[in-house]
Write a protein that holds these residues in place. Structure first.
Motif, PDB file in Angstrom:
ATOM      1  N   LEU A  37       0.811  -1.277   0.077  1.00 43.37           N
ATOM      2  CA  LEU A  37      -0.129   0.004  -0.136  1.00 43.37           C
ATOM      3  C   LEU A  37       0.834   1.281  -0.089  1.00 43.37           C
ATOM      4  CD1 LEU A  37      -2.926   1.340   0.120  1.00 43.37           C
ATOM      5  CD2 LEU A  37      -2.900   1.098   2.512  1.00 43.37           C
ATOM      6  N   LYS A  38       2.028   1.422   0.762  1.00 41.01           N
ATOM      7  CA  LYS A  38       2.879   2.410   0.756  1.00 41.01           C
ATOM      8  C   LYS A  38       3.584   2.657  -0.425  1.00 41.01           C
ATOM      9  CE  LYS A  38       6.999   4.254   3.109  1.00 41.01           C
ATOM     10  NZ  LYS A  38       7.908   3.952   4.217  1.00 41.01           N
ATOM     11  N   ARG A  39       3.964   1.601  -1.415  1.00 42.66           N
ATOM     12  CA  ARG A  39       4.637   1.680  -2.639  1.00 42.66           C
ATOM     13  C   ARG A  39       3.504   2.182  -3.641  1.00 42.66           C
ATOM     14  NH1 ARG A  39       6.868  -3.634  -4.607  1.00 42.66           N
ATOM     15  NH2 ARG A  39       8.180  -3.335  -2.674  1.00 42.66           N
ATOM     16  N   LEU A  40       2.244   1.770  -3.448  1.00 42.60           N
ATOM     17  CA  LEU A  40       1.133   2.194  -4.273  1.00 42.60           C
ATOM     18  C   LEU A  40       0.818   3.559  -4.295  1.00 42.60           C
ATOM     19  CD1 LEU A  40      -1.100   1.085  -6.167  1.00 42.60           C
ATOM     20  CD2 LEU A  40      -2.411   1.117  -4.331  1.00 42.60           C
ATOM     21  N   CYS A  41       0.846   4.047  -3.004  1.00 43.96           N
ATOM     22  CA  CYS A  41       0.578   5.632  -2.789  1.00 43.96           C
ATOM     23  C   CYS A  41       1.602   6.478  -3.052  1.00 43.96           C
ATOM     24  CB  CYS A  41      -0.098   5.636  -1.287  1.00 43.96           C
ATOM     25  SG  CYS A  41      -1.675   4.692  -1.104  1.00 43.96           S
ATOM     26  N   GLN A  42       2.942   6.102  -3.261  1.00 41.38           N
ATOM     27  CA  GLN A  42       4.091   6.761  -3.228  1.00 41.38           C
ATOM     28  C   GLN A  42       4.546   6.765  -4.523  1.00 41.38           C
ATOM     29  OE1 GLN A  42       6.165   6.412   0.521  1.00 41.38           O
ATOM     30  NE2 GLN A  42       4.494   7.536   1.691  1.00 41.38           N
ATOM     31  N   LYS A  43       4.383   5.895  -5.276  1.00 36.85           N
ATOM     32  CA  LYS A  43       5.168   5.566  -6.487  1.00 36.85           C
ATOM     33  C   LYS A  43       4.373   5.116  -7.839  1.00 36.85           C
ATOM     34  CE  LYS A  43       9.667   4.142  -4.347  1.00 36.85           C
ATOM     35  NZ  LYS A  43      10.517   3.115  -4.266  1.00 36.85           N
ATOM     36  N   GLY A  44       4.680   5.664  -8.810  1.00 35.30           N
ATOM     37  CA  GLY A  44       4.126   5.291 -10.135  1.00 35.30           C
ATOM     38  C   GLY A  44       2.889   6.090 -10.435  1.00 35.30           C
ATOM     39  N   THR A  45       2.054   5.801 -11.527  1.00 35.96           N
ATOM     40  CA  THR A  45       0.924   6.446 -12.136  1.00 35.96           C
ATOM     41  C   THR A  45      -0.270   6.532 -10.996  1.00 35.96           C
ATOM     42  OG1 THR A  45       1.453   5.983 -14.267  1.00 35.96           O
ATOM     43  CG2 THR A  45      -0.876   6.665 -13.718  1.00 35.96           C
ATOM     44  N   PRO A  46      -0.507   5.268 -10.318  1.00 38.49           N
ATOM     45  CA  PRO A  46      -1.500   5.429  -9.071  1.00 38.49           C
ATOM     46  C   PRO A  46      -1.314   6.388  -8.214  1.00 38.49           C
ATOM     47  CG  PRO A  46      -1.189   3.219  -9.888  1.00 38.49           C
ATOM     48  CD  PRO A  46       0.002   3.835 -10.466  1.00 38.49           C
ATOM     49  N   ALA A  47       0.035   6.425  -7.653  1.00 32.78           N
ATOM     50  CA  ALA A  47       0.343   7.432  -6.908  1.00 32.78           C
ATOM     51  C   ALA A  47       0.199   8.950  -7.348  1.00 32.78           C
ATOM     52  CB  ALA A  47       1.938   7.454  -6.337  1.00 32.78           C
ATOM     53  N   LYS A  48       0.367   9.245  -8.248  1.00 33.72           N
ATOM     54  CA  LYS A  48      -0.030  10.641  -8.996  1.00 33.72           C
ATOM     55  C   LYS A  48      -1.404  10.975  -8.831  1.00 33.72           C
ATOM     56  CE  LYS A  48       4.189  10.572 -11.820  1.00 33.72           C
ATOM     57  NZ  LYS A  48       4.651  10.590 -13.173  1.00 33.72           N
ATOM     58  N   LEU A  49      -2.188   9.875  -9.384  1.00 30.78           N
ATOM     59  CA  LEU A  49      -3.550  10.065  -9.495  1.00 30.78           C
ATOM     60  C   LEU A  49      -4.256  10.260  -8.050  1.00 30.78           C
ATOM     61  CD1 LEU A  49      -4.618   7.421 -12.109  1.00 30.78           C
ATOM     62  CD2 LEU A  49      -4.521   9.886 -12.455  1.00 30.78           C
ATOM     63  N   ILE A  50      -3.672   9.565  -7.159  1.00 23.85           N
ATOM     64  CA  ILE A  50      -4.071   9.658  -5.812  1.00 23.85           C
ATOM     65  C   ILE A  50      -3.813  10.984  -5.269  1.00 23.85           C
ATOM     66  CG2 ILE A  50      -3.827   8.769  -3.187  1.00 23.85           C
ATOM     67  CD1 ILE A  50      -3.319   5.916  -4.554  1.00 23.85           C
ATOM     68  N   GLN A  51      -2.607  11.347  -5.288  1.00 27.08           N
ATOM     69  CA  GLN A  51      -2.150  12.719  -4.700  1.00 27.08           C
ATOM     70  C   GLN A  51      -3.076  14.044  -5.469  1.00 27.08           C
ATOM     71  OE1 GLN A  51       0.489  13.230  -2.392  1.00 27.08           O
ATOM     72  NE2 GLN A  51      -0.677  15.106  -2.548  1.00 27.08           N
ATOM     73  N   ARG A  52      -3.233  13.772  -6.664  1.00 27.21           N
ATOM     74  CA  ARG A  52      -4.011  14.784  -7.452  1.00 27.21           C
ATOM     75  C   ARG A  52      -5.354  14.787  -6.794  1.00 27.21           C
ATOM     76  NH1 ARG A  52      -4.435  14.971 -13.889  1.00 27.21           N
ATOM     77  NH2 ARG A  52      -2.196  15.057 -13.626  1.00 27.21           N
ATOM     78  N   PHE A  53      -6.032  13.807  -6.606  1.00 30.12           N
ATOM     79  CA  PHE A  53      -7.304  13.867  -5.954  1.00 30.12           C
ATOM     80  C   PHE A  53      -7.379  14.455  -4.545  1.00 30.12           C
ATOM     81  CE2 PHE A  53     -10.975  11.884  -3.328  1.00 30.12           C
ATOM     82  CZ  PHE A  53     -12.023  12.066  -4.523  1.00 30.12           C
ATOM     83  N   ILE A  54      -6.357  14.137  -4.070  1.00 27.46           N
ATOM     84  CA  ILE A  54      -5.978  14.830  -2.354  1.00 27.46           C
ATOM     85  C   ILE A  54      -5.898  16.339  -2.821  1.00 27.46           C
ATOM     86  CG2 ILE A  54      -4.931  14.981  -0.360  1.00 27.46           C
ATOM     87  CD1 ILE A  54      -4.132  11.958  -0.761  1.00 27.46           C
ATOM     88  N   ASP A  55      -5.103  16.552  -3.677  1.00 29.72           N
ATOM     89  CA  ASP A  55      -4.821  18.216  -3.888  1.00 29.72           C
ATOM     90  C   ASP A  55      -6.052  18.843  -4.142  1.00 29.72           C
ATOM     91  OD1 ASP A  55      -2.123  17.568  -2.856  1.00 29.72           O
ATOM     92  OD2 ASP A  55      -1.363  17.587  -5.000  1.00 29.72           O
ATOM     93  N   GLU A  56      -6.916  18.622  -5.236  1.00 26.93           N
ATOM     94  CA  GLU A  56      -7.926  18.953  -5.646  1.00 26.93           C
ATOM     95  C   GLU A  56      -9.022  18.919  -4.992  1.00 26.93           C
ATOM     96  OE1 GLU A  56      -8.456  17.520  -9.530  1.00 26.93           O
ATOM     97  OE2 GLU A  56      -6.708  18.479 -10.499  1.00 26.93           O
TER      98      GLU A  56
END
Length: 288
Positions: free
Chosen positions: A7-26
């Motif tokens: 889960l840590k890797r999923l949330c911090q690396k790769g395309t899924p991490a970018k989408l998750i971060q964008r959702f949080i930011d927006e």
């Protein structure tokens, strides 16, 4: 598999991490992603309700904190991506296991190609089984073959006090079922198994057991037994690879038996011919 690390890797690396971060930011509401133990992975850490991130039909791998609608949406998305990554890893592991099985078959084929001695085959089986079992565990292994002694198997190769080479092994009900059914058995709590209570045989001090038949399509020659006097959990993967090993050795043992039978038949035929020749030589010579 460590779901928290994945889960840590999923949330911090790769395309899924970018989408998750964008959702949080927006998102206008603060959101936070926690691992299973509550350690923050991403976002702010508001004092709000937690919503589970789930995979594999209810397995919780982490949490999303925040307003209900946004948190549930993000938790569902992360769960979906985590499940896909898990499936990809499992597929890769399955492919690797298949490769290892094929490699094992090839290597065994080379090792047993010229082996025509049962004891040598048994020792080879034991050596390969030791290599395939997990290291650091106090395991005892035995190659037990069917003999003439009723209710016992002959220990042709062994490691540990329970499997002394040349001795007879008293058949317990678990081993008897393997011999009767031709199927492997994993028993990780031997003392509580009803078959042990019916007939313990030589397993009085055994806590866990993996027993696989040494068989061909037509014959069962014995079993390959791995036991532990300490608590341990044998896995289906270990049973599978041991079964593969045992099946290949069984073919070799069957070939050795066939060779011995042919040699015995040839010797018998030679004996008959010699006896006939001697009888003919003893007949009186006819004179005109």
């Amino acid at each position: 598999m460590s779901y928290e690390i994945k889960l840590k890797r999923l949330c911090q690396k790769g395309t899924p991490a970018k989408l998750i971060q964008r959702f949080i930011d927006e998102n206008r509401q603060s959101l936070c992603i926690l691992d299973y133990n509550g350690e923050k992975l991403l976002g702010d850490n508001p004092e709000t309700n937690r919503y589970p991130i789930e995979i594999e039909a209810g397995k919780i791998v982490g949490w999303v904190c925040g307003k209900e609608n946004e948190a549930l949406f993000l938790a569902a998305f992360i769960g979906y991506m985590a499940q896909k990554e898990l499936e990809s890893k499992l597929l890769a592991q399955e492919t690797l296991n298949k490769y290892k099985e094929l490699t094992l078959l090839y290597e065994l084929g080379e090792k047993i190609a010229d082996c025509i001695d049962i004891d040598q085959l048994a020792q080879l089986t034991l050596t390969e089984a030791q290599f395939l079992m997990p290291s650091g565990k106090e395991l005892q292994l035995g190659v037990l073959l069917v003999g003439e002694a009723v209710g016992h198997l002959s220990i042709c190769a062994g490691q540990g006090d329970l499997f002394k080479v040349g001795a007879l092994f008293s058949i317990d009900c678990i081993t008897q079922q393997v011999l009767g059914s031709g199927n492997s058995e994993i028993v990780n709590d031997v003392q509580q198994d009803f078959r042990f209570q019916l007939s313990a045989g030589a397993l009085n001090q055994v806590q866990a057991m993996l027993c696989t038949p040494i068989k061909t399509r037509d014959n069962i020659f014995g079993v390959l037994s791995v036991v532990s006097q300490m608590p341990i959990n044998f896995s289906a993967a270990e049973a599978k690879v041991l079964n593969l090993l045992a099946s290949q050795v069984a073919i070799a043992i069957g070939r050795v038996h066939l060779i011995h039978e042919r040699v015995a038949q040839e010797r018998h035929q030679e004996s008959l011919e010699l006896s006939k020749s001697i009888q003919m030589s003893m007949l009186p010579t006819a004179f005109p």
